[in-house]
Design a protein around this motif. Sequence first.
Motif, PDB file in Angstrom:
ATOM      1  N   THR A  88     -13.908 -23.083  -2.278  1.00  0.00           N
ATOM      2  CA  THR A  88     -15.173 -22.673  -2.890  1.00  0.00           C
ATOM      3  C   THR A  88     -16.316 -23.392  -2.180  1.00  0.00           C
ATOM      4  OG1 THR A  88     -15.052 -24.421  -4.582  1.00  0.00           O
ATOM      5  CG2 THR A  88     -14.086 -22.292  -5.125  1.00  0.00           C
ATOM      6  N   LEU A  89     -15.980 -24.245  -1.231  1.00  0.00           N
ATOM      7  CA  LEU A  89     -16.958 -24.909  -0.372  1.00  0.00           C
ATOM      8  C   LEU A  89     -17.448 -23.922   0.685  1.00  0.00           C
ATOM      9  CD1 LEU A  89     -18.231 -27.633   0.733  1.00  0.00           C
ATOM     10  CD2 LEU A  89     -16.163 -27.810   2.136  1.00  0.00           C
ATOM     11  N   ASN A  90     -18.755 -23.873   0.898  1.00  0.00           N
ATOM     12  CA  ASN A  90     -19.340 -22.955   1.881  1.00  0.00           C
ATOM     13  C   ASN A  90     -19.264 -23.591   3.267  1.00  0.00           C
ATOM     14  OD1 ASN A  90     -20.940 -21.244   3.461  1.00  0.00           O
ATOM     15  ND2 ASN A  90     -22.337 -20.800   1.768  1.00  0.00           N
ATOM     16  N   GLU A  91     -18.152 -23.379   3.947  1.00  0.00           N
ATOM     17  CA  GLU A  91     -17.928 -23.999   5.250  1.00  0.00           C
ATOM     18  C   GLU A  91     -18.938 -23.518   6.291  1.00  0.00           C
ATOM     19  OE1 GLU A  91     -15.891 -26.347   5.945  1.00  0.00           O
ATOM     20  OE2 GLU A  91     -14.100 -26.254   4.681  1.00  0.00           O
ATOM     21  N   GLN A  92     -19.335 -22.240   6.212  1.00  0.00           N
ATOM     22  CA  GLN A  92     -20.299 -21.701   7.178  1.00  0.00           C
ATOM     23  C   GLN A  92     -21.649 -22.386   7.044  1.00  0.00           C
ATOM     24  OE1 GLN A  92     -20.331 -17.472   6.426  1.00  0.00           O
ATOM     25  NE2 GLN A  92     -18.478 -17.104   7.620  1.00  0.00           N
ATOM     26  N   LEU A  93     -22.087 -22.583   5.807  1.00  0.00           N
ATOM     27  CA  LEU A  93     -23.360 -23.252   5.581  1.00  0.00           C
ATOM     28  C   LEU A  93     -23.295 -24.695   6.070  1.00  0.00           C
ATOM     29  CD1 LEU A  93     -26.203 -23.271   4.304  1.00  0.00           C
ATOM     30  CD2 LEU A  93     -25.120 -23.936   2.149  1.00  0.00           C
ATOM     31  N   LYS A  94     -22.216 -25.380   5.756  1.00  0.00           N
ATOM     32  CA  LYS A  94     -22.054 -26.769   6.191  1.00  0.00           C
ATOM     33  C   LYS A  94     -22.114 -26.876   7.707  1.00  0.00           C
ATOM     34  CE  LYS A  94     -17.930 -28.773   5.968  1.00  0.00           C
ATOM     35  NZ  LYS A  94     -17.629 -29.260   7.354  1.00  0.00           N
ATOM     36  N   ALA A  95     -21.452 -25.953   8.397  1.00  0.00           N
ATOM     37  CA  ALA A  95     -21.398 -25.998   9.860  1.00  0.00           C
ATOM     38  C   ALA A  95     -22.787 -25.830  10.479  1.00  0.00           C
ATOM     39  CB  ALA A  95     -20.461 -24.903  10.371  1.00  0.00           C
ATOM     40  N   VAL A  96     -23.621 -25.004   9.865  1.00  0.00           N
ATOM     41  CA  VAL A  96     -24.970 -24.771  10.385  1.00  0.00           C
ATOM     42  C   VAL A  96     -25.881 -25.958  10.112  1.00  0.00           C
ATOM     43  CG1 VAL A  96     -27.049 -23.359  10.099  1.00  0.00           C
ATOM     44  CG2 VAL A  96     -24.811 -22.261  10.255  1.00  0.00           C
ATOM     45  N   ILE A  97     -25.750 -26.546   8.940  1.00  0.00           N
ATOM     46  CA  ILE A  97     -26.681 -27.570   8.477  1.00  0.00           C
ATOM     47  C   ILE A  97     -26.383 -28.960   9.027  1.00  0.00           C
ATOM     48  CG2 ILE A  97     -27.444 -28.817   6.408  1.00  0.00           C
ATOM     49  CD1 ILE A  97     -28.706 -26.036   6.752  1.00  0.00           C
ATOM     50  N   GLN A  98     -25.115 -29.315   9.195  1.00  0.00           N
ATOM     51  CA  GLN A  98     -24.728 -30.703   9.400  1.00  0.00           C
ATOM     52  C   GLN A  98     -25.223 -31.321  10.715  1.00  0.00           C
ATOM     53  OE1 GLN A  98     -20.458 -30.619   9.202  1.00  0.00           O
ATOM     54  NE2 GLN A  98     -20.204 -29.463  11.090  1.00  0.00           N
ATOM     55  N   LYS A  99     -25.670 -30.520  11.654  1.00  0.00           N
ATOM     56  CA  LYS A  99     -26.186 -31.064  12.906  1.00  0.00           C
ATOM     57  C   LYS A  99     -27.544 -31.743  12.709  1.00  0.00           C
ATOM     58  CE  LYS A  99     -23.862 -27.484  15.637  1.00  0.00           C
ATOM     59  NZ  LYS A  99     -24.067 -26.329  16.566  1.00  0.00           N
ATOM     60  N   ASP A 100     -28.339 -31.207  11.807  1.00  0.00           N
ATOM     61  CA  ASP A 100     -29.706 -31.689  11.637  1.00  0.00           C
ATOM     62  C   ASP A 100     -29.947 -32.410  10.323  1.00  0.00           C
ATOM     63  OD1 ASP A 100     -30.818 -30.455  14.110  1.00  0.00           O
ATOM     64  OD2 ASP A 100     -30.268 -28.593  13.094  1.00  0.00           O
ATOM     65  N   PHE A 101     -29.019 -32.286   9.377  1.00  0.00           N
ATOM     66  CA  PHE A 101     -29.144 -32.888   8.057  1.00  0.00           C
ATOM     67  C   PHE A 101     -27.826 -33.538   7.665  1.00  0.00           C
ATOM     68  CE2 PHE A 101     -32.340 -29.640   8.160  1.00  0.00           C
ATOM     69  CZ  PHE A 101     -33.355 -30.016   7.285  1.00  0.00           C
ATOM     70  N   HIS A 102     -27.887 -34.484   6.745  1.00  0.00           N
ATOM     71  CA  HIS A 102     -26.677 -34.888   6.036  1.00  0.00           C
ATOM     72  C   HIS A 102     -26.403 -33.814   4.994  1.00  0.00           C
ATOM     73  CE1 HIS A 102     -25.944 -38.709   7.846  1.00  0.00           C
ATOM     74  NE2 HIS A 102     -27.069 -39.267   7.423  1.00  0.00           N
ATOM     75  N   TYR A 103     -25.290 -33.106   5.172  1.00  0.00           N
ATOM     76  CA  TYR A 103     -24.881 -32.099   4.184  1.00  0.00           C
ATOM     77  C   TYR A 103     -24.175 -32.818   3.040  1.00  0.00           C
ATOM     78  CZ  TYR A 103     -22.108 -28.408   2.029  1.00  0.00           C
ATOM     79  OH  TYR A 103     -21.517 -27.562   1.115  1.00  0.00           O
ATOM     80  N   ILE A 104     -24.634 -32.589   1.824  1.00  0.00           N
ATOM     81  CA  ILE A 104     -24.141 -33.283   0.634  1.00  0.00           C
ATOM     82  C   ILE A 104     -23.801 -32.247  -0.430  1.00  0.00           C
ATOM     83  CG2 ILE A 104     -24.710 -34.985  -1.162  1.00  0.00           C
ATOM     84  CD1 ILE A 104     -27.041 -35.819   0.904  1.00  0.00           C
ATOM     85  N   ILE A 105     -22.643 -32.390  -1.052  1.00  0.00           N
ATOM     86  CA  ILE A 105     -22.286 -31.485  -2.146  1.00  0.00           C
ATOM     87  C   ILE A 105     -21.582 -32.270  -3.241  1.00  0.00           C
ATOM     88  CG2 ILE A 105     -20.103 -30.805  -1.033  1.00  0.00           C
ATOM     89  CD1 ILE A 105     -20.526 -28.002  -2.343  1.00  0.00           C
ATOM     90  N   LEU A 106     -21.944 -31.999  -4.484  1.00  0.00           N
ATOM     91  CA  LEU A 106     -21.320 -32.660  -5.625  1.00  0.00           C
ATOM     92  C   LEU A 106     -20.142 -31.836  -6.121  1.00  0.00           C
ATOM     93  CD1 LEU A 106     -24.236 -33.929  -5.577  1.00  0.00           C
ATOM     94  CD2 LEU A 106     -23.957 -34.230  -8.040  1.00  0.00           C
ATOM     95  N   GLY A 107     -19.122 -32.538  -6.616  1.00  0.00           N
ATOM     96  CA  GLY A 107     -18.063 -31.870  -7.338  1.00  0.00           C
ATOM     97  C   GLY A 107     -18.493 -31.661  -8.781  1.00  0.00           C
ATOM     98  N   LYS A 108     -17.760 -30.857  -9.518  1.00  0.00           N
ATOM     99  CA  LYS A 108     -18.034 -30.653 -10.938  1.00  0.00           C
ATOM    100  C   LYS A 108     -17.449 -31.818 -11.741  1.00  0.00           C
ATOM    101  CE  LYS A 108     -19.959 -26.657 -10.181  1.00  0.00           C
ATOM    102  NZ  LYS A 108     -19.264 -25.392 -10.420  1.00  0.00           N
ATOM    103  N   PRO A 109     -17.990 -32.106 -12.907  1.00  0.00           N
ATOM    104  CA  PRO A 109     -17.460 -33.217 -13.702  1.00  0.00           C
ATOM    105  C   PRO A 109     -15.989 -33.006 -14.039  1.00  0.00           C
ATOM    106  CG  PRO A 109     -18.930 -31.840 -15.017  1.00  0.00           C
ATOM    107  CD  PRO A 109     -19.090 -31.405 -13.603  1.00  0.00           C
ATOM    108  N   GLY A 110     -15.207 -34.089 -13.950  1.00  0.00           N
ATOM    109  CA  GLY A 110     -13.794 -34.023 -14.303  1.00  0.00           C
ATOM    110  C   GLY A 110     -12.957 -33.172 -13.379  1.00  0.00           C
ATOM    111  N   THR A 111     -13.459 -32.905 -12.164  1.00  0.00           N
ATOM    112  CA  THR A 111     -12.790 -31.972 -11.259  1.00  0.00           C
ATOM    113  C   THR A 111     -12.507 -32.639  -9.921  1.00  0.00           C
ATOM    114  OG1 THR A 111     -14.009 -30.152 -12.304  1.00  0.00           O
ATOM    115  CG2 THR A 111     -12.927 -29.685 -10.214  1.00  0.00           C
ATOM    116  N   PRO A 112     -11.259 -32.671  -9.469  1.00  0.00           N
ATOM    117  CA  PRO A 112     -10.942 -33.282  -8.175  1.00  0.00           C
ATOM    118  C   PRO A 112     -11.421 -32.415  -7.024  1.00  0.00           C
ATOM    119  CG  PRO A 112      -9.011 -32.200  -9.046  1.00  0.00           C
ATOM    120  CD  PRO A 112     -10.066 -32.102 -10.121  1.00  0.00           C
ATOM    121  N   PHE A 113     -11.412 -32.975  -5.819  1.00  0.00           N
ATOM    122  CA  PHE A 113     -11.799 -32.187  -4.640  1.00  0.00           C
ATOM    123  C   PHE A 113     -10.873 -30.993  -4.466  1.00  0.00           C
ATOM    124  CE2 PHE A 113     -11.302 -31.106  -0.146  1.00  0.00           C
ATOM    125  CZ  PHE A 113     -12.612 -30.807   0.194  1.00  0.00           C
TER     126      PHE A 113
END
Length: 347
Positions: A88-113
């Motif tokens: 459910t992680l947007n790998e395409q978005l992460k790949a575009v963003i991570q070169k110029d920004f720190h890509y950060i995403i939170l998990g949901k409460p009580g939910t493992p990776f």
Amino acid sequence: MSYLRVISLLSLVLITTSIALKAQPVKPADHGLKEFTLKDAKLGLIRFYVDTINIKKKQPFFIEVNGSGGLPLCIFIKGKGFGSIYNTLNEQLKAVIQKDFHYIILGKPGTPFCDTIKTNEDAKHFDAHQLIANYKYSAGYTRQLSLNWRVAATKKVITYLIKQGYWDGTKIAAYGYSEGGQVVPSLAVADKRITHVIAVVGSGLNQFYDGIMAWRVKAAKGKVTQQQAQDSIDVELKRIKDIYANPGSTHLQYGGHTYKRWASFGLNPPFEKLRMLNIPIYMIVATADESSPIYGLDYVQLDFIRLGKKNLTYEPCVGCDHYLNKPDADKTSQQDYNSKILKWLSK
């Protein structure tokens, strides 16, 4: 997001199907992420993840606030002689963003990776749609999840990362998809460190309005009678009143979510928060979206025109669904919009 629970594999990415079950990428590091945890007396355990490409450098922040539901960012389906990974992680978005920004995403409460779903079926017969749709959200998610939790947890993550020296002191962009698109306006109002807001297929008006309007549209199209539509709306309004009368209940549920979750979002219509902002806002909407109908989102643009505000970029994806796909297109529009987002942020 409309107020019926929607889980679709259109929002998931199949990574691999393999007989070698020991080689499955189920850890954050397998996805180029580093896991962090924070403990808070009220919010509980906050899990969040930062891309590792330039993790030792100071960079701007790009924080993704994802959609609804208590699914992990990674799901491993284990069956007879096979294993499949869905994200459910947007790998395409992460790949575009991570070169110029720190890509950060939170998990949901009580939910493992990542979590495992087991099935007795083999690779040819298992139904991933059904297995994931039947995934039971954790007790922690049910107890904690609300708009307020998502805003407060994200603020604490930003504070932690700044204190640890990850930020370069420039931009902090808050990107929200679907339910996340409803969170980021409230986040930006609550946290003045946010410099840019990107809301993708979120909501404009009170999300309960989507269900009411849906019945009006059905009646207008002749799918139901006007009286049937009104009767259904009356039933919906009775339930909505009950939700507002019990805004903290985690035992009462509606459409797959707790009253607590519904009330927290219903008390904070996105357009009311958006018009309070003077920072750049980029809204991407889809004209054929049944989950986040565009008529409530169009109101945001109308309101900004009324107020004379110039900080909104409003872009409809004509003919697109909730995942920015066009039914007859050969490829998704998501990749195009990822590039547009990066270009917009660079201005």
